[in-house]
Each structure stands twice: as C-alpha cells, then as structure tokens.
Write an enzyme that holds these catalytic residues in place. Structure first.
Site, PDB file in Angstrom:
ATOM      1  N   ASN A  11       1.123  -1.159   0.102  1.00  0.00           N
ATOM      2  CA  ASN A  11      -0.726  -0.306   0.333  1.00  0.00           C
ATOM      3  C   ASN A  11       0.837   1.184   0.010  1.00  0.00           C
ATOM      4  O   ASN A  11       2.106   1.709   0.673  1.00  0.00           O
ATOM      5  CB  ASN A  11      -1.261  -0.396   0.860  1.00  0.00           C
ATOM      6  CG  ASN A  11      -1.333   0.951   1.200  1.00  0.00           C
ATOM      7  OD1 ASN A  11      -1.727   1.975   0.644  1.00  0.00           O
ATOM      8  ND2 ASN A  11      -2.293   1.474   2.815  1.00  0.00           N
ATOM      9  N   LYS A  13       0.613   4.453   0.305  1.00  0.00           N
ATOM     10  CA  LYS A  13      -0.621   5.579   0.349  1.00  0.00           C
ATOM     11  C   LYS A  13      -0.429   6.718  -0.936  1.00  0.00           C
ATOM     12  O   LYS A  13       0.086   6.466  -1.230  1.00  0.00           O
ATOM     13  CB  LYS A  13       0.318   5.917   1.096  1.00  0.00           C
ATOM     14  CG  LYS A  13       0.506   4.345   2.507  1.00  0.00           C
ATOM     15  CD  LYS A  13       0.491   4.936   3.954  1.00  0.00           C
ATOM     16  CE  LYS A  13       0.075   3.015   4.805  1.00  0.00           C
ATOM     17  NZ  LYS A  13      -0.012   3.901   6.380  1.00  0.00           N
ATOM     18  N   HIS A 100      -9.558   0.880   5.328  1.00  0.00           N
ATOM     19  CA  HIS A 100      -8.120   0.910   6.281  1.00  0.00           C
ATOM     20  C   HIS A 100      -8.005   2.047   6.380  1.00  0.00           C
ATOM     21  O   HIS A 100      -8.673   2.702   7.356  1.00  0.00           O
ATOM     22  CB  HIS A 100      -7.373   1.446   5.025  1.00  0.00           C
ATOM     23  CG  HIS A 100      -6.106   1.702   4.900  1.00  0.00           C
ATOM     24  ND1 HIS A 100      -4.844   2.591   6.329  1.00  0.00           N
ATOM     25  CD2 HIS A 100      -4.456   0.972   5.196  1.00  0.00           C
ATOM     26  CE1 HIS A 100      -3.480   2.591   6.669  1.00  0.00           C
ATOM     27  NE2 HIS A 100      -3.558   1.075   5.810  1.00  0.00           N
ATOM     28  N   GLU A 102      -6.422   4.665   7.610  1.00  0.00           N
ATOM     29  CA  GLU A 102      -6.731   5.778   7.274  1.00  0.00           C
ATOM     30  C   GLU A 102      -7.976   6.781   6.739  1.00  0.00           C
ATOM     31  O   GLU A 102      -8.019   7.632   7.198  1.00  0.00           O
ATOM     32  CB  GLU A 102      -5.309   6.489   6.427  1.00  0.00           C
ATOM     33  CG  GLU A 102      -4.548   6.009   7.695  1.00  0.00           C
ATOM     34  CD  GLU A 102      -2.575   5.638   6.689  1.00  0.00           C
ATOM     35  OE1 GLU A 102      -3.135   5.581   5.488  1.00  0.00           O
ATOM     36  OE2 GLU A 102      -1.900   4.957   7.334  1.00  0.00           O
ATOM     37  N   GLU A 172      -5.345  -5.674  11.296  1.00  0.00           N
ATOM     38  CA  GLU A 172      -3.941  -3.759  11.190  1.00  0.00           C
ATOM     39  C   GLU A 172      -4.173  -3.115  12.256  1.00  0.00           C
ATOM     40  O   GLU A 172      -4.336  -1.983  12.386  1.00  0.00           O
ATOM     41  CB  GLU A 172      -4.014  -2.969   9.833  1.00  0.00           C
ATOM     42  CG  GLU A 172      -3.375  -3.401   8.424  1.00  0.00           C
ATOM     43  CD  GLU A 172      -3.176  -3.306   7.417  1.00  0.00           C
ATOM     44  OE1 GLU A 172      -2.229  -3.004   6.498  1.00  0.00           O
ATOM     45  OE2 GLU A 172      -4.326  -1.713   7.089  1.00  0.00           O
ATOM     46  N   GLY A 178       2.777   2.396  10.436  1.00  0.00           N
ATOM     47  CA  GLY A 178       4.012   3.116  10.216  1.00  0.00           C
ATOM     48  C   GLY A 178       4.203   3.441  12.606  1.00  0.00           C
ATOM     49  O   GLY A 178       4.652   5.032  11.611  1.00  0.00           O
ATOM     50  N   SER A 218       3.793  -2.565   9.842  1.00  0.00           N
ATOM     51  CA  SER A 218       5.119  -2.159   9.856  1.00  0.00           C
ATOM     52  C   SER A 218       5.734  -3.273  10.184  1.00  0.00           C
ATOM     53  O   SER A 218       6.893  -3.683  10.778  1.00  0.00           O
ATOM     54  CB  SER A 218       5.780  -1.175  12.202  1.00  0.00           C
ATOM     55  OG  SER A 218       4.917  -0.382  12.031  1.00  0.00           O
TER      56      SER A 218
HETATM   57  P1  PGA Z   1       3.040   0.232   7.330  1.00  0.00           P
HETATM   58  O1  PGA Z   1       1.585   0.322   7.480  1.00  0.00           O
HETATM   59  O2  PGA Z   1       3.674  -1.283   7.020  1.00  0.00           O
HETATM   60  O3  PGA Z   1       3.787   1.418   7.060  1.00  0.00           O
HETATM   61  O4  PGA Z   1       3.069   0.074   8.867  1.00  0.00           O
HETATM   62  C1  PGA Z   1       0.572  -0.552   7.389  1.00  0.00           C
HETATM   63  C2  PGA Z   1      -0.779  -0.445   6.353  1.00  0.00           C
HETATM   64  O5  PGA Z   1      -1.306   0.827   6.905  1.00  0.00           O
HETATM   65  O6  PGA Z   1      -0.782  -1.319   5.476  1.00  0.00           O
END
Ligand code: PGA
Length: 257
Positions: A11, A13, A100, A102, A172, A178, A218
C-alpha cells in the site's frame, strides 16, 4: 506457514510521483523471481498513477497485480472527487482496499460505508482487502476483540457466500501502522485466530479455513519471517516497506518460504 496461498500487497498510500511509481513497480516485478509463482502479490499506487503502473506491469508480463487504495460504491453520478469500480476495472485493477485505518480514522469513513464499498467491489467481480484493527486507546481499554468483532461482522454482513473467495481480511492494529512498533507474532496470531472464528460463525468452517487474513503494521524484512510463520497469518499488507523494492521483495520471499 498457513495452508492458504500466501498474499503480500503493498500500500503506497499518498507517496511516489509518476517516475518513482513506475520505477518501483518495475523493480518489484523484475525481482519477483520464483516467489512470484508461489505468492500472490499486488501493489496499490495512488489513483492517478494506476493507469501508468498498470500498463507497465502488463508490458512486463509479471505476476504482480494492480490494486487501488480505495473506491466509491455508487455506479456513477454526482460524487465529486470519487472513483468508481467500473473506472478501476477499466484500468485492469484486480484488488481494492476497503476500510484502511487511515480511511476510517483520518478521513472518517463509517463501518456502514466500508461495508457498502466491500460488497460493491465483490459484487462487481473484483477482489477486496477489507482492513480492520483497533486503535491504541481501544487496545488499552481491552476492546481489541470487540472492535475486530464489530468491524469484521459489519464488513462481511450480507455478503454473498459465493464472493468470499475474492475477499481477504487484513488485520492492522492502528498503533502498529507506520510506527515501527509491530504486534508480537503471538498477539497477531491470537487476533487472526479470533477473526477467523468470526468468519466461521458467519459463513461456516470451510469459508473460514479458506479466508486469507493478512497482518499489517510495520512489517519489515526483519520481522516478516516470524509473523508469516504463524498458522493463521497468510501474508501481509505492507505500507512503508513497500516503498523500497528490495525490502518489499524480501518480505515477499519471506512469505514464500
Ligand atoms: P506500515 O503500513 O507497513 O507502514 O505500518 C501498513 C498499512 O497501513 O497498510
């Protein structure tokens, strides 16, 4: 490793530009090697680069699939700024992310909207990755299981059982996204097992056993092997590390081993 075919999706983003998106996609496609036949793989670039990346992947004749980070559930009409499922199909998109964190917590999407998006994507014949997971406040308040229960059952409510083969769930935990902090393999396995039990209650044992549940938050080359070794973790949804071709490829190889 699980009995299911592993799946690793990146992803991106709101990152990359036209040139770096193309380079990243082609670097991943070039480096897939044998793992490309053993693991389902996808990248989800920003909407505006889907066409260019999709064309490059088609020309490269790679196993790497194209996914979108979001979609709107109405067929067409007055929905300024939104992108329809038909538009994604037009660009040969195979996967769509829904829910997601976000989208849920930054943009403010509701369980109801996410459920509508999920069923619309599946009904249209595309594959969907439904993301769920608790925030740090919810975890500290002991609400992890309740949040997953609510988000999974609301996302799966009313789905035609025939569509389930095209659905993947991504667990997640929001506090792991992140942040560099990863759920321990044992904690992630526990959440995945409980999510699988929710699928079983809703759609039966066969559907639950076939459902791929990815871990996200992460994931890095250094922790992927241990996470993917858990029996109910079927791969990963990768944010930050998917922006670096060699890290993303190392994670894909971890899922193939
Ligand atoms: P990340 O994001 O690997 O940067 O933690 C995962 C995601 O949001 O799908």
């Amino acid at each position: 490793m699980s009995k299911r075919r592993p799946f690793v999706a990146g992803n991106w983003k709101m990152n990359t530009d036209r040139a770096s998106a193309l380079r990243l996609a082609l670097d991943v496609a070039d480096g897939l090697g044998d793992a490309g036949a053993q693991v389902d793989t996808a990248v989800c670039p920003p909407f505006v680069y889907l066409d260019a990346v999709g064309r490059a992947l088609a020309a490269a004749q790679t196993h790497l699939s194209l996914g979108a980070q979001d979609v709107y559930c109405e067929r067409d009409g007055a929905f300024t700024g939104e992108v329809s499922i038909a538009m994604l199909k037009d660009l040969a998109c195979a996967y769509v992310l829904t829910g997601h964190s976000e989208r849920r917590h930054v943009i403010g999407e509701s369980d109801h909207l996410i459920a509508r998006k999920t069923s619309s994507v599946l009904e249209a014949g595309l594959s969907c990755i439904l993301c769920v997971g608790e925030t740090i406040e919810q975890r500290q308040a002991g609400q992890t299981d309740a949040v997953n229960q609510r988000q999974v059952s609301s996302g799966l409510e009313g789905l035609n059982p025939e569509w389930l083969g095209r659905l993947t769930i991504a667990y997640e935990p929001v506090w792991a996204i992140g942040t560099g902090v990863t759920a321990t393999p044992a904690d992630a396995q526990d959440a995945h097992l409980k999510i699988r039990a929710i699928v079983e209650r809703l759609f039966g044992q066969k559907a639950a056993e076939a459902m791929r549940i990815l871990y996200g938050g992460s994931v890095k080359p250094s922790n992927a092997v241990e996470l993917f070794a858990q029996p109910d973790i079927d791969g990963g949804l990768i944010g930050g590390a998917s922006l670096n071709a060699s890290d993303f490829l190392a994670i894909i190889r971890a899922a193939s081993s």
